[in-house]
Scaffold this motif. Structure first.
Motif, PDB file in Angstrom:
ATOM      1  N   ARG A 178       0.799  -1.218   0.000  1.00 16.40           N
ATOM      2  CA  ARG A 178       0.000   0.000   0.000  1.00 16.40           C
ATOM      3  C   ARG A 178       0.834   1.271   0.000  1.00 16.40           C
ATOM      4  N   TRP A 179       2.097   1.162   0.369  1.00 15.54           N
ATOM      5  CA  TRP A 179       2.935   2.351   0.419  1.00 15.54           C
ATOM      6  C   TRP A 179       3.375   2.821  -0.973  1.00 15.54           C
ATOM      7  N   ASP A 181       2.627   4.379  -4.410  1.00 16.16           N
ATOM      8  CA  ASP A 181       1.584   5.236  -4.954  1.00 16.16           C
ATOM      9  C   ASP A 181       1.416   4.943  -6.447  1.00 16.16           C
ATOM     10  N   TRP A 182       0.826   3.776  -6.722  1.00 17.32           N
ATOM     11  CA  TRP A 182       0.616   3.395  -8.115  1.00 17.32           C
ATOM     12  C   TRP A 182      -0.414   4.294  -8.778  1.00 17.32           C
ATOM     13  N   ARG A 183      -0.095   4.760  -9.976  1.00  8.61           N
ATOM     14  CA  ARG A 183      -1.098   5.354 -10.847  1.00  8.61           C
ATOM     15  C   ARG A 183      -1.484   4.327 -11.902  1.00  8.61           C
TER      16      ARG A 183
END
Length: 226
Positions: A178-179, A181-183
């Motif tokens: 979760r850390w 920051d996928w776009r």
């Protein structure tokens, strides 16, 4: 004009088009990568097939294959861990390798300029083309900056992770990080990727503006003349 499905149509970012229709920034180049793990249905010829398409649609790009076998004419990065199947893709996150990767599964077909995808900043991943509520790891931009954290999380207990995420595979583990920051490709390069099964077969052709066609499950591209 062929209309895109909901999976491939998304709000785009502004940008000036180049003469070939790409909105990428010339010179912002990643190393294109793929993974070939022996013992399954994929073979070196599928790597060279992808290389030929990348050479046509992203001239001058570096191309590397993570593999446990030699691939003639391709620079191979040896797989170190023997993880089975899709789990071999986790070696893309080895932090000692300095490249920023533009990764494609071997059953992807490149049909247009990759300039936009090669020029993106930061980590980018697909919205799954079948279930848009989850991520899909078939096409990823993996910058050096995120590799160590993902790698350390996985390498701490790979057998446990492979057991826990057995159904969803590497992409389920990646989504659990979760850390990061996928776009999403569908948001930042709207209309540039589509599904063969969900889009091309339904519409009778490749939608206008598509650069990469994702073949998930059967058929494989070489089974239908791609």
């Amino acid at each position: 004009m062929i209309t895109l499905t909901e999976n491939t149509a998304a709000a785009g970012l502004p940008g000036a088009e180049t003469k070939d229709g790409a909105r990428g920034r010339p010179g912002s180049m990643k190393t294109v990568a793929c993974v070939l793990r022996s013992g399954g249905e994929y073979a070196p010829r599928h790597v060279t097939r992808l290389l030929d398409q990348v050479t046509e649609h992203l001239p001058g790009a570096k191309f590397r294959c993570f593999s446990d076998v030699d691939v003639q004419g391709v620079e191979v990065i040896p797989l170190r861990h023997g993880w089975p199947g899709w789990w071999a893709k986790m070696e893309l996150f080895r932090p000692e390798l300095p490249d920023d990767w533009l990764y494609f599964d071997l059953d992807t077909s490149i049909v247009g300029s990759l300039a936009d995808m090669a020029a993106v900043d930061g980590p980018v991943i697909m919205r799954d083309v079948v279930d848009p509520t989850i991520l899909g790891s078939g096409i990823m931009a993996i910058p050096q900056s995120i590799k160590a954290a993902v790698w350390e999380a996985f390498i701490a207990a790979p057998a446990d992770h492979m057991r826990r995420f057995a159904e969803g595979g590497d992409q389920s583990f990646i989504e659990s990080c979760r850390w990061v920051d996928w776009r999403l490709w569908q948001d930042i390069c709207p209309g540039q990727l589509c599904s063969y099964r969900m889009d091309v077969l339904r519409l009778g052709g490749v939608p206008d503006g598509v650069r990469a066609v994702v073949f998930h499950a059967k058929p494989r591209p070489w089974e239908v003349g791609w």
